[in-house]
Scaffold this motif. Sequence first.
Motif: not given
Length: 733
Positions: A60-61, A66-67, A79-81, A216-217
Amino acid sequence: MASEKKSGLGMFGGVYTPSILTILGVIMYLRFGWVVGNAGLLGSLAIVTLANAITFLTALSICAIATDKVVRVGGAYYMISRSLGLETGGAVGIPLYFAQAFSVALYTIGFAESVVQVFGGLNQLYVALIVTILVGILALTSASIAIKAQYFIMAAIALSLVSLVLGRPLPEAGDIALWGSSAEMTVPFWTVFAVFFPAVTGIMSGVNMSGDLKDPIKAIPIGTLAAVGTGYVIYMLIPLLLAQRGDTASLIEDPLVMQRLSVWGPAILLGVWGATLSSAIGSILGAPRVLQALARDGVLPPWLGFLGSGSGSEDEPRIGTIATLGVAIAAVCIGDLNIIAPVLTMFFLTTYLVLNISAGIETLLQSPSFRPTFRVHWALSLLGAMGCLGVMFLINAIATVVAALIVILIYFWIQRRELQVTWGDVRRGLWMALISKAIYQVAGAEDSKNWRPHLLVLSGAPRKRWSLIELADGLSHNRALMTVATVLPEGSRDAGQQTKMETTIRDYLAKRGVKALVRLSTADDPFIGALNLIETYGLGDLTPNTVLLGSTESPERFAAYCHLLQQVHIARRNIIIFHENPERAFGRKKRIDIWWGGVQSNGGLMLMLAYLLRTDIQWRSAQIYLKLVVQDATAAQAARLNLESLISSARIKAEPMVIIAGDRSFEEILYQSSASADLVFLGMARPHEPADFQDYYKSLSQRAQNLPSTVFVLAAPDFAFAEVVGAPRKVST
């Protein structure tokens, strides 16, 4: 930066397929029977549900992040960076890359072991090397071809599951305990859970292909959640079949018990081989893409920048794949990876942990820029983070600590390099949220218990008056706010140039190890500009309570300078004036002289400033001398007792010195007694007390000409510095 073109992989081929094939891995075939035999039917279902709950929360996170933004090459690292900053992304991304690279070796070695068990005449090392090279060649050819190869593997796994469903019970089949295996159970529940949990940690396989996805979204949320859901259904059905058809002893002792339960035993072998190969393919597809993103962002050392290049119209990381293949081959040659395998699992779980934290913080802060189309409550993300952390300690506490230390070391290594990025991250939003709450909490009058010198340093150009900055830094010592202020001539800079100059000064201070805010203003008269700053600078009740400035030697400036001091005092600010001895500066920073005039006037502030200065590492060995002048020996004994009582109550290490004046003037005593000091503190009269404050300040300035570097101190009116110091009010003279 190389261009990033997507190959156009869809949700099914780019996300769902690699994710579900990694989830349905070797643990399902070789360890699920052991799990059911030890935990019982209900225990197994509880383990599956709990493990999948953690994976589901993490998924879910991932969907939320991603969206919200376009996820490019690098998957979890990207994502993290972009959420928690380059340092955190790199600290997680580098171990994640090596975990995926070594995982290739782990899976191919597992494949080789199963093959050797069936065909006994083969050499396990040679089989593992050949399979590793073939997997690498497949990945080098094309990600699309590798994905298509996984369709055949998925067919083999599906065939094995059908064979299991249509199978038959063992001749010795008996009842399986609902919870645990009664007498036969020797393994605790959480140990069984720790063995099973890696079976559900395959959701990153699809995320790592983010740079190769058409959309990817949309693909990442749908494909990831579909894979998690499919895996959960299958993992809930298998314990029912095993409990119905097997017996406790067979389930625990026979790793390939599913082969005996299936209608066609070889289908299980095909499933085992397919599971290991699909996991190896997923790892060798994902690892180079993380490496490519790390290199492109400059996280890797500059000499490894070539790893960020892409090949062909699809921008495939072939150089990174070759490097990853080399790492995997080296790991295969070592052969035994059992020692580092727990640490590698920790790196995957650390990634999940940080992804959950990223989504949770982003949602909690309610930043206007965070607008995901797939919304998740922050509590769910933080619950997933807690679950990941708990599982890490349950699996292997030592490996968890080792992984954490590695991540922390990489974080500080990247931080020291001071890499510049072109994107923002959640850290600034977090600080802004904390500041907004703190500002309202500190509203109201300043109290003596929590007093600290929030400095406004009227330094001008810092390069020209560095000693003033050095003194301010020593006094604030990261305990208080410090602002370096400069007043520029009116019209010398426009707003854009002024902002750029503030940034330049801030960078200059930071490179010299000084943490400070910077404020520039313009005015026709520098003293009027300084007064405007003092009156207007601040945020709510959080305003500078102490003004630090240099002395002036220009006779034509005395009037304006003294008027500024008067206005600052009326504004209820403390005043610190630094008169530097240019030949000695701060000397050896070994001795500080305070000329005592009473705790109720400037003495309390001077004593506190000297204490704060000595907490700075450069002044740590300095000795503070508290000096008091009396007229005769009769008053000396009582004065010394008072000073000793003050020092004891204040809990500040200082040496009392009572000096008998006799026929000497104060100037004579001052010059004789403080000639060897490195810094001298002298109190100032309040502006309204002398008949002519300009003459008074002129004489005070002349008095400091033959002294070491001197600090004139004027405390704000009506502030209880005696309580700040913690001194008894009776100590005055």
